[in-house]
Scaffold this active site. Structure first.
Site, short mmCIF file in Angstrom:
data_model
loop_
_atom_site.label_atom_id
_atom_site.label_comp_id
_atom_site.label_asym_id
_atom_site.label_seq_id
_atom_site.Cartn_x
_atom_site.Cartn_y
_atom_site.Cartn_z
CG HIS A 1 -28.96 23.38 -3.04
ND1 HIS A 1 -28.99 22.51 -4.11
CD2 HIS A 1 -29.16 24.62 -3.53
CE1 HIS A 1 -29.19 23.21 -5.21
NE2 HIS A 1 -29.29 24.48 -4.91
CD GLU B 1 -7.28 2.33 -8.47
OE1 GLU B 1 -6.12 1.95 -8.20
OE2 GLU B 1 -8.18 2.42 -7.61
CE1 TYR C 1 -11.05 -1.90 -5.95
CE2 TYR C 1 -11.23 -4.16 -6.70
CZ TYR C 1 -11.64 -3.15 -5.87
OH TYR C 1 -12.64 -3.36 -4.97
CB CYS D 1 -3.28 2.54 -1.47
SG CYS D 1 -3.50 0.84 -0.99
CB CYS E 1 -0.93 -0.01 1.21
SG CYS E 1 -1.87 1.50 1.39
CD GLU F 1 -28.31 19.31 -3.71
OE1 GLU F 1 -29.29 19.68 -3.05
OE2 GLU F 1 -27.68 20.06 -4.50
CE LYS G 1 -4.86 4.31 -6.01
NZ LYS G 1 -5.37 2.99 -5.81
#
Ligand code: NDP
Length: 448
Positions: free
Chosen positions: A437, A183, A179, A49, A44, A442, A52
């Site tokens: 908002h 990516e 994945y 992760c 990682c 939302e 990346k």
């Protein structure tokens, strides 16, 4: 500590799961050592992760700078230097490597930067030849990229090498559509490379909700990524400075780099599991019980090497549960339900719970709510890409079974919404919440 052993705990592998387990076990009073054959931090931090995500951030500026003109900014002479981004990312990896090393040091965990092999239920041998004994051994050696077997596969790179490219390739072929493939397809495409994604099936991101996958395919094709489905790579040959790529049933074409992203297998090579009587499972994984214990009572395993859920936060939880259960009076197991996940493609997608297809199979009577919208910032920038949020609800109880999103910042939004899904909230609970908002999030409380 048991006097007959050198350590209470010997951890093999200093990645996310191993470091957590070592640090927490030491804080519970255990005498701990850890062996790592590459760099402390693991996949990682060192080649996954973290670097990346930094490349995703770096490449995203292309879009931001383009859109900036619509907001009145003039950006003159837009240029990109791969070596600057690459080296800055690698510098950050060094920083994190030092931080992880310091954490272990501060907790009194002894570190051996060499390979360790199991020689018995309570013993390991380091590459230097030193024999060490421990009351408990934890295997946390992670996973390793799978390289399909075809002529020329040795000319390809994997996610291990991609962070070190000397130059940005003009044409990149990526095999796989999971994945890592999606990516890096996004990163290279944003950085101006010509990207071809090649997959053996016609499914990308298997396991994610079909509507989101379709939306990602549509947007990325519009952004210029090319797809060749149902045709695995047959062979690759060196052709001068570049590579000739031959797909099954198609004419060869040239590329400057070929990235293989066809899954990662548990990393058990040369671990010496035989010496402790541990047999591998069908997928090459180390089988463990709910308490992370292998078939050898003194040896445990956590993280990708067990091939349960190949995600960093899951490995960390497993490492924590192991340490609390074995070295303190707070035994715990990991709850694998409702694990949120995200793909940092461009745009990113994220999901938690059941997809529409899975929910139909399991529950039959479900309701599907969705919001298909064009984010405000896209409208203003004349970007035609639309976001899509989908909520899957049990028609009988109104409970939310799954939530799936594609669009800007989807992972950031989903992490918060996943708490509500995990807590078992209903569609009515979402509807009772006033919209914030204007925001993209939302849409979560406005779905019809
Ligand atoms: P994935 O399992 O995500 O995807 C593998 C891809 O390769 C699929 O498209 C699959 O096709 C194809 N494939 C599998 N085997 C072969 C083969 N023998 N020949 C040709 N094609 C093949 O793997 P990745 O390598 O992308 O990632 C590994 C793991 O790392 C992921 O499972 C994930 O858990 C983790 N990861 C998580 C990230 C995140 O959380 N954002 C980021 C990166 C990695 P098909 O579907 O048709 O079988």
């Amino acid at each position: 500590m048991t006097k007959s052993h050198d350590y209470d705990l010997f951890v093999i592998g200093a990645g996310s799961g191993g470091v957590r387990a070592a640090r927490v076990s030491a804080s519970h009073g255990a005498k701990v050592a850890i062996a790592e054959e590459f760099r402390i931090g693991g996949t990682c931090v060192i080649r996954g992760c973290v670097p990346k995500k930094l490349l995703v951030y770096g490449s995203h500026f292309a879009e931001e700078l383009q859109d900036a003109a619509h907001y009145g900014w003039t950006v003159e002479k837009m240029t990109f230097d791969w070596s600057v981004l690459r080296d800055t990312v690698l510098k950050d990896v060094d920083r994190l490597n030092e931080a992880y090393t310091a954490t272990l040091q501060n907790h009194g965990v002894e570190r051996f930067l060499e390979k360790a092999t199991i020689t018995g239920p309570h013993s390991v041998r380091l590459a230097s030849g030193r024999e060490i004994t421990a009351k408990t051994i934890l295997i946390a050696t992670g996973a390793w990229p799978v390289l399909p077997d075809f002529p020329g596969s040795d000319l390809c790179i994997t996610s291990n090498e991609v962070f070190h490219l000397a130059e940005l390739p003009k044409r990149v072929v990526i095999q796989g559509a999971g994945y890592i493939a999606m990516e890096f397809a996004g990163i290279f495409n944003a950085l101006g490379c010509h990207v071809t994604v090649v997959n053996r099936s016609e499914t990308l991101l298997r396991g994610y909700d079909e509507s989101l996958r379709d939306r990602l395919l549509q947007i990325t094709m519009a952004r210029g990524i090319q797809y060749r489905f149902n045709c695995p790579i047959e062979r690759i040959e060196k052709d001068g400075e570049c590579y000739s790529v031959k797909l099954a049933g198609q004419d060869p074409f040239n590329a400057d780099a070929v990235l293989i992203a066809t899954g990662r297998r548990p990393n058990t090579r040369g671990l010496g599991l035989d010496a402790a009587g541990i047999e591998l499972g069908e997928r090459g994984e180390i089988p463990v019980d709910e308490a992370n214990r292998t078939s050898c009572p003194s040896i445990y395993a956590v993280g990708d090497v067990t091939d349960r859920v190949q995600l960093t936060p899951v490995a960390i939880r497993e490492g924590q549960a192991f340490a609390d259960s074995v070295f303190s009076d707070t035994p715990r197991t990991v709850d694998y339900s409702h694990i949120p996940s995200a793909v940092f493609s461009q745009p990113p997608l994220a999901g938690v719970g059941l997809t529409e297809g899975q929910a139909r199979m399991q529950y039959g009577n479900i309701k599907v709510f969705s919001s298909d919208f064009r984010p405000m910032k896209n409208v203003f920038a004349e970007r035609h890409e639309r976001g899509l949020y989908k909520m899957i609800v049990d028609a009988g109880t109104d409970r939310i079974l799954g939530l799936h999103m594609i669009g800007p910042e989807a992972p950031e939004i989903l992490q918060a919404a996943a708490i509500a899904v995990k807590a078992g909230l209903t569609k009515a609970d979402f509807d009772a919440t006033v919209a914030l908002h204007p925001s993209m999030a939302e849409e979560l409380v406005l779905m019809r």
